[in-house]
Write a protein that holds these residues in place. Structure first.
Motif, PDB file in Angstrom:
ATOM      1  N   ILE A   1      -5.780   3.972  -0.274  1.00 29.07           N
ATOM      2  CA  ILE A   1      -5.287   3.866  -1.653  1.00 29.07           C
ATOM      3  C   ILE A   1      -5.271   5.248  -2.313  1.00 29.07           C
ATOM      4  O   ILE A   1      -4.300   5.618  -2.972  1.00 29.07           O
TER       5      ILE A   1
ATOM      6  N   THR B   1       0.630   2.588  -3.579  1.00 26.22           N
ATOM      7  CA  THR B   1       0.462   1.616  -2.500  1.00 26.22           C
ATOM      8  C   THR B   1       0.197   0.218  -3.043  1.00 26.22           C
ATOM      9  O   THR B   1      -0.393   0.035  -4.097  1.00 26.22           O
ATOM     10  N   ARG B   2       0.665  -0.746  -2.300  1.00 32.79           N
ATOM     11  CA  ARG B   2       0.476  -2.163  -2.604  1.00 32.79           C
ATOM     12  C   ARG B   2      -0.250  -2.807  -1.427  1.00 32.79           C
ATOM     13  O   ARG B   2      -0.315  -2.236  -0.349  1.00 32.79           O
TER      14      ARG B   2
ATOM     15  N   ILE C   1      -0.687  -1.782   2.739  1.00 38.92           N
ATOM     16  CA  ILE C   1      -1.937  -1.688   3.498  1.00 38.92           C
ATOM     17  C   ILE C   1      -1.852  -2.576   4.736  1.00 38.92           C
ATOM     18  O   ILE C   1      -2.203  -2.159   5.838  1.00 38.92           O
TER      19      ILE C   1
ATOM     20  N   VAL D   1      -8.854  -6.593  -0.453  1.00 43.69           N
ATOM     21  CA  VAL D   1      -8.515  -5.983  -1.739  1.00 43.69           C
ATOM     22  C   VAL D   1      -9.249  -6.721  -2.854  1.00 43.69           C
ATOM     23  O   VAL D   1      -9.750  -6.108  -3.796  1.00 43.69           O
TER      24      VAL D   1
ATOM     25  N   ALA E   1     -11.419  -0.698  -7.208  1.00 47.00           N
ATOM     26  CA  ALA E   1      -9.963  -0.582  -7.320  1.00 47.00           C
ATOM     27  C   ALA E   1      -9.499  -1.500  -8.433  1.00 47.00           C
ATOM     28  O   ALA E   1     -10.212  -2.423  -8.851  1.00 47.00           O
TER      29      ALA E   1
ATOM     30  N   TYR F   1      -5.522  -2.959 -10.365  1.00 49.13           N
ATOM     31  CA  TYR F   1      -4.065  -2.918 -10.361  1.00 49.13           C
ATOM     32  C   TYR F   1      -3.601  -2.003 -11.475  1.00 49.13           C
ATOM     33  O   TYR F   1      -4.201  -1.955 -12.551  1.00 49.13           O
TER      34      TYR F   1
ATOM     35  N   LEU G   1      -1.861  -0.618  -6.471  1.00 50.92           N
ATOM     36  CA  LEU G   1      -3.316  -0.463  -6.528  1.00 50.92           C
ATOM     37  C   LEU G   1      -3.678   0.986  -6.844  1.00 50.92           C
ATOM     38  O   LEU G   1      -2.965   1.909  -6.458  1.00 50.92           O
ATOM     39  N   GLU G   2      -4.791   1.147  -7.532  1.00 48.24           N
ATOM     40  CA  GLU G   2      -5.308   2.478  -7.791  1.00 48.24           C
ATOM     41  C   GLU G   2      -6.821   2.417  -7.770  1.00 48.24           C
ATOM     42  O   GLU G   2      -7.413   1.363  -7.986  1.00 48.24           O
TER      43      GLU G   2
END
Length: 143
Positions: free
Chosen positions: A46, A52-53, A57, A72, A81, A83, A94-95
């Motif tokens: 990430i 990235t989603r 992944i 996740v 993490a 959203y 994601l972050e």
């Protein structure tokens, strides 16, 4: 080099790679709040892959989407993490949270220190050659 020696060397490389992974997992458990191998891997992905989603992944790790969804979910529950608040709907970006970034940095620092300790006494040329060989090895997966 004969075929038998090549096979023996490949077996040795595989064995040593397994030891590296096992020791890295053990080091992670020594942290006050350790990351599992999965958590570390996902957080690193990430962090290194902006935008990235979960589906990205799943594709990158060759995992089932439901497996990644659960993993996740764990990262979200732990507060590592989140959203992206500007995104909505399915397949949200994601972050890392500040906590997730802190945990990832702490985990990576432990591993980097272990690598530095193991390379103590190596010449600059030996370290450079080793780094080049590892880069070449890993490039095979990106082709």
């Amino acid at each position: 080099m004969g075929k038998e020696q090549r096979e023996a060397d490949i077996q040795s490389i595989f064995h040593h790679m397994q030891l590296i992974t096992r020791r890295a997992n053990s080091r992670s458990r020594q942290l006050a709040e350790p990351l599992t191998l999965v958590e570390h891997s996902l957080l690193r992905f990430i962090a290194d892959t902006p935008g990235t989603r979960a589906t990205d992944i799943a594709e990158a790790f060759s995992l089932n989407r439901s497996t990644v969804s659960r993993q996740v979910g764990t990262l979200l529950d732990l507060g590592y993490a989140a959203y992206d608040a500007t995104e909505s709907g399915r397949g949200r970006v994601l972050e890392l949270t500040e906590l997730g970034s802190d945990r990832l940095q702490a985990s990576a620092a432990v591993h980097r220190a272990a690598v530095a300790d193991r390379l103590d006494g190596w010449s600059e040329e030996q370290i450079s050659t080793f780094a080049e060989a590892l880069a070449r090895y890993n490039e095979a997966d990106s082709q």
